[in-house]
Design a protein around this motif. Structure first.
Motif, short mmCIF file in Angstrom:
data_model
loop_
_atom_site.label_atom_id
_atom_site.label_comp_id
_atom_site.label_asym_id
_atom_site.label_seq_id
_atom_site.Cartn_x
_atom_site.Cartn_y
_atom_site.Cartn_z
N MET A 154 0.72 -1.22 -0.18
CA MET A 154 -0.02 -0.02 0.02
C MET A 154 0.82 1.38 -0.09
O MET A 154 1.94 1.59 0.77
N TYR A 155 0.38 2.34 -0.71
CA TYR A 155 1.06 3.59 -0.56
C TYR A 155 0.98 4.08 0.81
O TYR A 155 0.02 4.02 1.66
N HIS A 156 2.48 4.56 1.04
CA HIS A 156 2.42 5.22 2.41
C HIS A 156 3.36 6.40 2.59
O HIS A 156 4.08 6.14 1.44
N GLU A 157 3.35 7.11 3.40
CA GLU A 157 4.29 8.27 3.47
C GLU A 157 4.87 8.19 5.06
O GLU A 157 4.12 7.77 6.11
N ILE A 158 6.12 8.59 5.39
CA ILE A 158 6.76 8.71 6.67
C ILE A 158 7.21 9.98 6.81
O ILE A 158 7.91 10.40 6.00
N HIS A 159 6.64 10.70 7.91
CA HIS A 159 7.14 11.95 8.26
C HIS A 159 7.70 12.31 9.58
O HIS A 159 7.78 11.14 10.56
N GLY A 160 8.37 12.96 9.79
CA GLY A 160 8.94 13.54 11.26
C GLY A 160 10.23 12.73 11.66
O GLY A 160 11.17 12.63 10.87
N ARG A 161 10.28 12.38 12.99
CA ARG A 161 11.57 12.20 13.67
C ARG A 161 12.02 10.78 12.95
O ARG A 161 11.23 9.74 12.48
N THR A 162 13.40 10.73 12.70
CA THR A 162 14.09 9.46 12.08
C THR A 162 14.92 8.77 13.25
O THR A 162 15.52 7.70 12.76
N ASP A 163 15.23 9.42 14.50
CA ASP A 163 16.11 8.55 15.36
C ASP A 163 15.39 7.38 15.93
O ASP A 163 14.29 7.07 15.68
N ALA A 164 16.30 6.45 16.22
CA ALA A 164 15.90 4.98 16.57
C ALA A 164 14.86 4.89 17.67
O ALA A 164 14.11 4.06 17.60
N GLY A 165 14.71 5.84 18.69
CA GLY A 165 14.00 5.82 19.88
C GLY A 165 12.84 6.56 19.29
O GLY A 165 11.79 6.66 20.46
N ALA A 166 12.40 7.22 18.26
CA ALA A 166 11.09 7.89 18.01
C ALA A 166 9.86 7.08 18.18
O ALA A 166 9.75 5.89 17.62
N PRO A 167 8.82 7.52 18.96
CA PRO A 167 7.75 6.90 18.92
C PRO A 167 7.06 7.06 17.42
O PRO A 167 7.12 8.07 16.87
N THR A 168 6.31 6.04 17.26
CA THR A 168 5.67 5.97 16.07
C THR A 168 3.83 6.23 16.14
O THR A 168 3.42 5.62 16.92
N VAL A 169 3.37 7.12 15.07
CA VAL A 169 2.20 7.40 15.25
C VAL A 169 1.46 6.82 13.80
O VAL A 169 2.04 7.37 12.86
N LEU A 170 0.65 6.11 13.82
CA LEU A 170 0.25 5.69 12.57
C LEU A 170 -1.49 6.43 12.38
O LEU A 170 -2.19 6.44 13.43
N LEU A 171 -1.73 7.00 11.27
CA LEU A 171 -2.89 7.91 10.95
C LEU A 171 -3.73 7.07 10.20
O LEU A 171 -3.17 6.63 8.92
N CYS A 172 -4.96 6.77 10.32
CA CYS A 172 -5.84 5.86 9.58
C CYS A 172 -6.98 6.72 9.25
O CYS A 172 -7.72 7.23 10.04
N SER A 173 -7.36 6.87 8.05
CA SER A 173 -8.64 7.45 7.51
C SER A 173 -9.84 6.96 7.69
O SER A 173 -9.77 5.81 7.79
N GLY A 174 -10.90 7.42 7.46
CA GLY A 174 -12.26 7.09 7.19
C GLY A 174 -12.45 6.22 5.93
O GLY A 174 -11.69 6.05 5.33
N LEU A 175 -13.95 6.56 5.57
CA LEU A 175 -14.06 5.76 4.25
C LEU A 175 -13.35 6.18 3.26
O LEU A 175 -13.15 5.62 2.29
N GLY A 176 -13.18 7.25 2.98
CA GLY A 176 -12.22 7.83 2.04
C GLY A 176 -10.86 7.25 1.79
O GLY A 176 -10.27 6.94 0.75
N GLY A 177 -10.25 6.81 2.77
CA GLY A 177 -8.97 6.01 2.93
C GLY A 177 -7.97 6.71 2.79
O GLY A 177 -6.92 5.89 2.74
N ALA A 178 -7.81 7.98 2.22
CA ALA A 178 -6.48 8.31 1.86
C ALA A 178 -5.79 8.86 3.00
O ALA A 178 -6.25 9.69 3.85
N ALA A 179 -4.52 8.92 2.76
CA ALA A 179 -3.43 9.69 3.41
C ALA A 179 -3.57 11.18 3.47
O ALA A 179 -3.52 11.91 4.80
N GLN A 180 -4.20 11.64 2.31
CA GLN A 180 -4.29 13.02 2.57
C GLN A 180 -5.25 13.69 3.47
O GLN A 180 -5.05 14.86 3.78
N TYR A 181 -6.11 12.82 3.75
CA TYR A 181 -7.04 13.46 4.94
C TYR A 181 -6.37 14.13 6.04
O TYR A 181 -7.04 14.91 6.71
N TRP A 182 -5.15 13.55 6.43
CA TRP A 182 -4.57 14.00 7.49
C TRP A 182 -3.51 15.07 7.35
O TRP A 182 -2.44 15.41 8.26
#
Length: 258
Positions: free
Chosen positions: A1-29
């Motif tokens: 699936m198409y995905h994008e990764i933004h923000g911190r790149t350090d090894a200890g960085a906490p990860t947040v996954l953003l999940c859209s509604g019916l439209g389903g696209a990353a652009q929603y966020w």
């Protein structure tokens, strides 16, 4: 699936996954990426069959299948544990993932989500399916904002609405794909499993949501073992879009250590 990764790149960085509604696209966020990327590694993705993840969805495609796809995406990226932020259908995916793969979900934010699809929501989707099947894509797309946003907020954004309609029509997935995604929502009922969810949860809902009654959020929160409930007076179904700054503040307050 198409995905994008933004923000911190350090090894200890906490990860947040953003999940859209019916439209389903990353652009929603898109309006939230910058605020979250300062603190987190942020992953946004286009769900299968939507946006840039074009796929033919099988008969009987379910929320559980969507959760499997998310787990596979995180596994491919080497993410063993992540915070999950889900809007509506995205919240259902988060709930399913927290049931099926509890070790994968750190904290869970559910925006206008529910444990079992409400009769009012089913009625709304019946009308939307009828528009799509009997009238066409343009009518479906033009009606969509009526379910997502408060009337007063929309009234001041007519030019933006025209742009949104044009983009929605230009990038619309197949009718079959949308109908199968709606059918997955209609069939969703995780009531029996929700009391077993171990992840701390923040449930956010708007009282003026015309698609999902805010009482669904109250019912959901009542079943979750460790939960905070935030009821907004205004904002509509897409309350994170109508007040992105306020929403970002809620997310960071829940996810970041005091």
């Amino acid at each position: 699936m198409y995905h994008e990764i933004h923000g911190r790149t350090d090894a200890g960085a906490p990860t947040v996954l953003l999940c859209s509604g019916l439209g389903g696209a990353a652009q929603y966020w898109a309006a939230h990426i910058a605020a979250l990327a300062t603190h987190f590694r942020v992953i946004a993705y286009d769900q299968n069959g939507t946006g840039r993840s074009r796929a033919t969805l099988p008969f009987g495609y379910a929320i559980a299948d969507m959760a499997v796809e998310v787990a596979a995406l995180l596994g491919n990226l080497g993410v063993r544990r992540a915070h999950f932020v889900g809007h509506a259908l995205g919240g259902l995916i988060g709930l399913q993932l927290a049931v099926d793969r509890p070790a994968l979900v750190d904290r869970l934010i559910l925006v206008n989500a529910w444990a079992r699809t409400h009769a009012h929501t089913l009625r709304c989707f019946a009308a939307r399916k009828s528009l799509l099947s009997n009238t066409g894509v343009a009518a479906y797309v033009q009606a969509q904002p009526l379910f997502l946003y408060p009337a007063a907020w929309l009234a001041d954004r007519q030019d933006w609405l025209v742009e949104q309609d044009a983009a929605g029509i230009a990038h619309f997935p197949s009718t079959e794909t949308v109908l199968r995604r709606i059918e997955a929502i209609e069939a969703f009922d995780l009531t029996a499993a929700i009391p077993g969810i171990v992840a701390p949860c923040l449930v956010v809902a708007a009282r003026d949501d015309v698609l999902v009654p805010y009482t669904c959020a109250i019912n959901l929160a009542d079943q979750l073992p460790e939960v905070q409930l935030k009821l907004l007076e205004h904002g509509g179904h897409a309350c994170n879009i109508t007040d992105p700054v306020g929403f970002d503040a809620l997310v960071k307050a829940f996810l970041l250590p005091a």
